[in-house]
Design a protein around this motif. Sequence first.
Motif, mmCIF file in Angstrom:
data_model
loop_
_atom_site.group_PDB
_atom_site.id
_atom_site.type_symbol
_atom_site.label_atom_id
_atom_site.label_comp_id
_atom_site.label_asym_id
_atom_site.label_seq_id
_atom_site.Cartn_x
_atom_site.Cartn_y
_atom_site.Cartn_z
ATOM 1 N N SER A 117 -7.121 -9.115 -33.971
ATOM 2 C CA SER A 117 -6.692 -9.908 -35.126
ATOM 3 C C SER A 117 -7.844 -10.161 -36.092
ATOM 4 O O SER A 117 -7.648 -10.199 -37.310
ATOM 5 N N GLU A 118 -9.051 -10.339 -35.555
ATOM 6 C CA GLU A 118 -10.242 -10.511 -36.412
ATOM 7 C C GLU A 118 -10.462 -9.268 -37.279
ATOM 8 O O GLU A 118 -10.777 -9.364 -38.462
ATOM 9 N N VAL A 119 -10.292 -8.098 -36.672
ATOM 10 C CA VAL A 119 -10.484 -6.850 -37.417
ATOM 11 C C VAL A 119 -9.435 -6.749 -38.532
ATOM 12 O O VAL A 119 -9.761 -6.421 -39.680
ATOM 13 N N ALA A 142 -1.943 -1.166 -20.954
ATOM 14 C CA ALA A 142 -2.339 -2.498 -21.417
ATOM 15 C C ALA A 142 -2.682 -2.457 -22.906
ATOM 16 O O ALA A 142 -2.172 -3.255 -23.705
ATOM 17 N N ALA A 143 -3.537 -1.503 -23.275
ATOM 18 C CA ALA A 143 -3.948 -1.417 -24.676
ATOM 19 C C ALA A 143 -2.769 -1.031 -25.575
ATOM 20 O O ALA A 143 -2.599 -1.591 -26.667
ATOM 21 N N TYR A 147 -1.377 -3.067 -28.886
ATOM 22 C CA TYR A 147 -1.306 -2.546 -30.260
ATOM 23 C C TYR A 147 0.115 -2.675 -30.802
ATOM 24 O O TYR A 147 0.306 -3.024 -31.974
ATOM 25 N N LYS A 148 1.106 -2.420 -29.941
ATOM 26 C CA LYS A 148 2.497 -2.540 -30.397
ATOM 27 C C LYS A 148 2.823 -3.987 -30.734
ATOM 28 O O LYS A 148 3.482 -4.259 -31.737
ATOM 29 N N ARG A 149 2.361 -4.914 -29.894
ATOM 30 C CA ARG A 149 2.610 -6.333 -30.156
ATOM 31 C C ARG A 149 1.998 -6.779 -31.473
ATOM 32 O O ARG A 149 2.524 -7.659 -32.153
ATOM 33 N N ASN A 165 -14.486 14.192 -17.184
ATOM 34 C CA ASN A 165 -14.723 14.903 -15.916
ATOM 35 C C ASN A 165 -13.981 16.244 -15.882
ATOM 36 O O ASN A 165 -13.323 16.577 -14.912
ATOM 37 N N ARG A 166 -14.091 16.980 -16.943
ATOM 38 C CA ARG A 166 -13.494 18.319 -17.083
ATOM 39 C C ARG A 166 -11.967 18.328 -17.072
ATOM 40 O O ARG A 166 -11.347 19.363 -16.910
ATOM 41 N N HIS A 167 -11.350 17.158 -17.250
ATOM 42 C CA HIS A 167 -9.897 17.111 -17.384
ATOM 43 C C HIS A 167 -9.530 16.638 -18.782
ATOM 44 O O HIS A 167 -10.162 15.732 -19.327
ATOM 45 N N HIS A 168 -8.487 17.248 -19.339
ATOM 46 C CA HIS A 168 -8.013 16.851 -20.656
ATOM 47 C C HIS A 168 -6.919 15.796 -20.535
ATOM 48 O O HIS A 168 -6.088 15.870 -19.637
ATOM 49 N N PHE A 169 -6.941 14.833 -21.468
ATOM 50 C CA PHE A 169 -5.927 13.788 -21.507
ATOM 51 C C PHE A 169 -5.443 13.623 -22.941
ATOM 52 O O PHE A 169 -6.235 13.731 -23.884
ATOM 53 N N ASP A 170 -4.154 13.342 -23.097
ATOM 54 C CA ASP A 170 -3.602 13.114 -24.431
ATOM 55 C C ASP A 170 -4.034 11.750 -24.970
ATOM 56 O O ASP A 170 -4.351 10.844 -24.203
ATOM 57 N N ALA A 171 -3.995 11.637 -26.285
ATOM 58 C CA ALA A 171 -4.262 10.353 -26.941
ATOM 59 C C ALA A 171 -3.109 10.024 -27.876
ATOM 60 O O ALA A 171 -2.438 10.930 -28.382
ATOM 61 N N PHE A 172 -2.879 8.744 -28.092
ATOM 62 C CA PHE A 172 -1.998 8.298 -29.166
ATOM 63 C C PHE A 172 -2.872 7.817 -30.313
ATOM 64 O O PHE A 172 -3.944 7.252 -30.087
ATOM 65 N N LEU A 173 -2.382 8.044 -31.524
ATOM 66 C CA LEU A 173 -3.071 7.534 -32.705
ATOM 67 C C LEU A 173 -2.225 6.379 -33.240
ATOM 68 O O LEU A 173 -1.056 6.579 -33.585
ATOM 69 N N PHE A 174 -2.807 5.189 -33.253
ATOM 70 C CA PHE A 174 -2.124 3.990 -33.747
ATOM 71 C C PHE A 174 -2.727 3.556 -35.080
ATOM 72 O O PHE A 174 -3.951 3.587 -35.238
ATOM 73 N N VAL A 175 -1.863 3.128 -36.004
ATOM 74 C CA VAL A 175 -2.330 2.668 -37.318
ATOM 75 C C VAL A 175 -1.688 1.328 -37.666
ATOM 76 O O VAL A 175 -0.485 1.138 -37.458
ATOM 77 N N TYR A 176 -2.502 0.427 -38.181
ATOM 78 C CA TYR A 176 -2.001 -0.816 -38.774
ATOM 79 C C TYR A 176 -2.209 -0.680 -40.275
ATOM 80 O O TYR A 176 -3.349 -0.613 -40.748
#
Length: 181
Positions: A117-119, A142-143, A147-149, A165-176
């Motif tokens: 909220s400060e940001v 949790a995160a 962000y949705k809240r 550690n040599r494994h790929h993971f997906d990311a979500f991009l969130f925008v306010y």
Amino acid sequence: SLCPSIHYRPINPNDLDRLEQIHRDIFPIKYESEFFQSVVNGVDIVSWAAVDRSRPDDHSDELIGFVTAKFVLAKDSEIDDLIHYDSSKGEETLIYILTFGVVETYRNRGIAMSLISEVIKYASGLSVCRGVYLHVIAHNNAAICLYKRLMFRCVRRLHGFYLINRHHFDAFLFVYFINGS
Ligand code: ACO
């Protein structure tokens, strides 16, 4: 402590060791010492610390949570297509959240909510700022809930964005979005 008294302030050079320690403790990604130097010296980075003033003297100013962010030109960002441009206002910017966390013993008290909220409050006060955005690993519930809240919008899923550690993971991009974006 029994009755925490949480305060928010910018991160400063005295926070260096603690900031590095918390990053090591809670993130799976290694950050370089140049990153921490830029944060504590405020070089191209804005930041907020959460501290618990009710702790004994030598700990009363110690970080228990933090958020770090940097400015990005909207037109150079990966979400340039989502921004409403108004050339009369000058060069539009965005704030990109780099790292963000709360130490385990202080979780579930709304501290993360207050930090983000400060940001948002800071960004909303800047007429050229069009929004706040970030990446989050797809399994960080949790995160993502937080962000949705706070009314961030999930605009993209990026396949294999993180390499850990040599494994790929997906990311979500969130925008306010702010100021009419
Ligand atoms: N499960 C589900 N939702 C959660 C959880 C959880 N374990 N923790 C928080 N939330 C959501 C809820 O919606 C909660 O609101 P509610 O309690 O009213 O339902 C909301 O977040 C706010 O909770 P806070 O108490 O403000 O969050 P907290 O201070 O506990 O910190 C955080 C949350 C920062 C995600 C913490 O768990 C953490 O530090 N995790 C490790 C680091 C991390 O994942 N950082 C974010 C990475 S993304 C990035 O850095 C850009």
